[in-house]
Write an enzyme that holds these catalytic residues in place. Structure first.
Site, PDB file in Angstrom:
ATOM      1  N   SER A 147     -30.255  -8.872 -42.998  1.00 48.50           N
ATOM      2  CA  SER A 147     -31.526  -8.491 -42.362  1.00 48.50           C
ATOM      3  C   SER A 147     -31.778  -9.474 -41.222  1.00 48.50           C
ATOM      4  O   SER A 147     -31.163 -10.563 -41.188  1.00 48.50           O
ATOM      5  CB  SER A 147     -32.644  -8.623 -43.403  1.00 48.50           C
ATOM      6  OG  SER A 147     -33.914  -8.510 -42.800  1.00 48.50           O
ATOM      7  N   TYR A 160     -37.415 -13.020 -50.136  1.00 47.49           N
ATOM      8  CA  TYR A 160     -36.601 -12.033 -49.411  1.00 47.49           C
ATOM      9  C   TYR A 160     -35.694 -12.737 -48.398  1.00 47.49           C
ATOM     10  O   TYR A 160     -34.505 -12.439 -48.299  1.00 47.49           O
ATOM     11  CB  TYR A 160     -37.520 -11.018 -48.722  1.00 47.49           C
ATOM     12  CG  TYR A 160     -36.787  -9.885 -48.050  1.00 47.49           C
ATOM     13  CD1 TYR A 160     -36.139  -8.910 -48.798  1.00 47.49           C
ATOM     14  CD2 TYR A 160     -36.726  -9.785 -46.660  1.00 47.49           C
ATOM     15  CE1 TYR A 160     -35.457  -7.861 -48.183  1.00 47.49           C
ATOM     16  CE2 TYR A 160     -36.055  -8.741 -46.039  1.00 47.49           C
ATOM     17  CZ  TYR A 160     -35.424  -7.787 -46.806  1.00 47.49           C
ATOM     18  OH  TYR A 160     -34.740  -6.756 -46.195  1.00 47.49           O
TER      19      TYR A 160
END
Ligand code: NAD
Length: 259
Positions: A147, A160
């Site tokens: 990401s 995350y």
């Protein structure tokens, strides 16, 4: 002729968003597909868009559960024989800062995004190293999903971010370990992509404006634009690419937005 004609590819998180977009692209490329998700019905809805007979099968799978992963790989190998590729799209988000992150939430994110990725890669690699043949080019391929949050810090997304930095490190380490077995390992790092994962961020027009301003290309991605890069990495067109973490992000990690 598709670029993956007759080659077996496993996809996790296949019932939604980027994983579902990968399944649709793989079908167009002629691949055989083993598509899994926590929600098998969602995968079946994706497969039902096509008339592909026994070229694909779906299953319920929690990637964090090593036993389930082992059973799934046994089933996939029995069904397709040699497994060509693995796409690890299953993932969950984690919200919270260093001041408020709690053990349970932290562990859930790590279990799916990190353990899940490793479980799948390990099972794939253990099978793949058994059937390397003489003179083979680097043809088998794993694609993990990192990401922008695996390349830069993001406030209030501690777990995350940690999980996605881990995915980048796992990808580069496995590249070093598996190259000799002719297995390429890469990751894509998507920018903001409109999926059920991010829908909640598009409810407030001011937030949508901020998201678009953060991407030099001026918009968020469609899941198919991420799937295009993932599927490319599975193909022989990418035969010399391994150990790469490729931003597919409209330039959002390339520069600081102008003020
Ligand atoms: P999504 O929520 O639309 O799809 C994720 C799928 O994973 C869901 O179908 C869910 O059921 C499945 N899943 C969750 N936990 C699972 C588990 N334990 N086992 C098996 N399946 C499980 O999300 P998406 O936007 O398509 O995201 C896919 C991947 O891309 C994730 O790893 C996410 O972190 C990453 N990503 C997304 C974006 C974005 O903007 N959408 C940006 C960067 C990275």
């Amino acid at each position: 002729m598709g670029r993956l004609e007759g080659k077996a590819v496993l996809v996790t998180g296949a019932g939604s968003g980027i994983g579902a977009a990968c399944v649709r692209r793989l079908i167009g490329e002629g691949a055989l597909i083993a598509a899994v998700d926590l929600r098998q019905d969602a995968v079946d809805d994706v497969l039902a868009e096509f008339n592909i007979g026994d070229r694909a099968f779906s299953a319920t799978l929690d990637v964090a559960d090593r036993e389930q992963v082992g059973a799934f790989f046994a089933a996939a190998q029995q069904r397709f024989g040699r497994l060509h590729g693995l796409i690890n799209c299953a993932g969950i988000r984690g919200v919270g800062s260093v001041l408020d992150v709690e053990t349970e939430g932290w562990q859930q994110v790590m279990a799916v995004n990190v353990d899940g990725t490793v479980n799948m890669c390990q099972a794939f690699a253990r099978l793949a190293i058994e059937d390397v043949y003489e003179g083979e080019k680097a043809s088998r391929s794993i694609v993990n999903i990192s990401s922008g949050a695996g390349l830069m810090g993001v406030p209030n997304r501690l777990s995350y971010v940690a999980s996605k930095f881990a995915v980048s490190g796992i990808t580069r380490t496995m590249c070093a370990e598996l190259g000799k077995y002719k297995i390429r390992v890469n990751a894509v790092a998507p920018g903001m992509t409109r999926t059920p994962f991010t829908d909640y961020m598009f409810q407030d027009p001011e937030n949508v404006r901020r998201i678009r301003a953060a991407h030099p290309i001026g918009r968020e991605a469609d899941p198919d634009e991420i799937a295009a890069a993932i599927v490319f990495l599975l193909c022989d067109d990418a035969s010399f690419i391994t150990g790469a973490v490729i931003p597919v992000d409209g330039g959002s990690t390339a520069c600081i937005p102008s003020h």
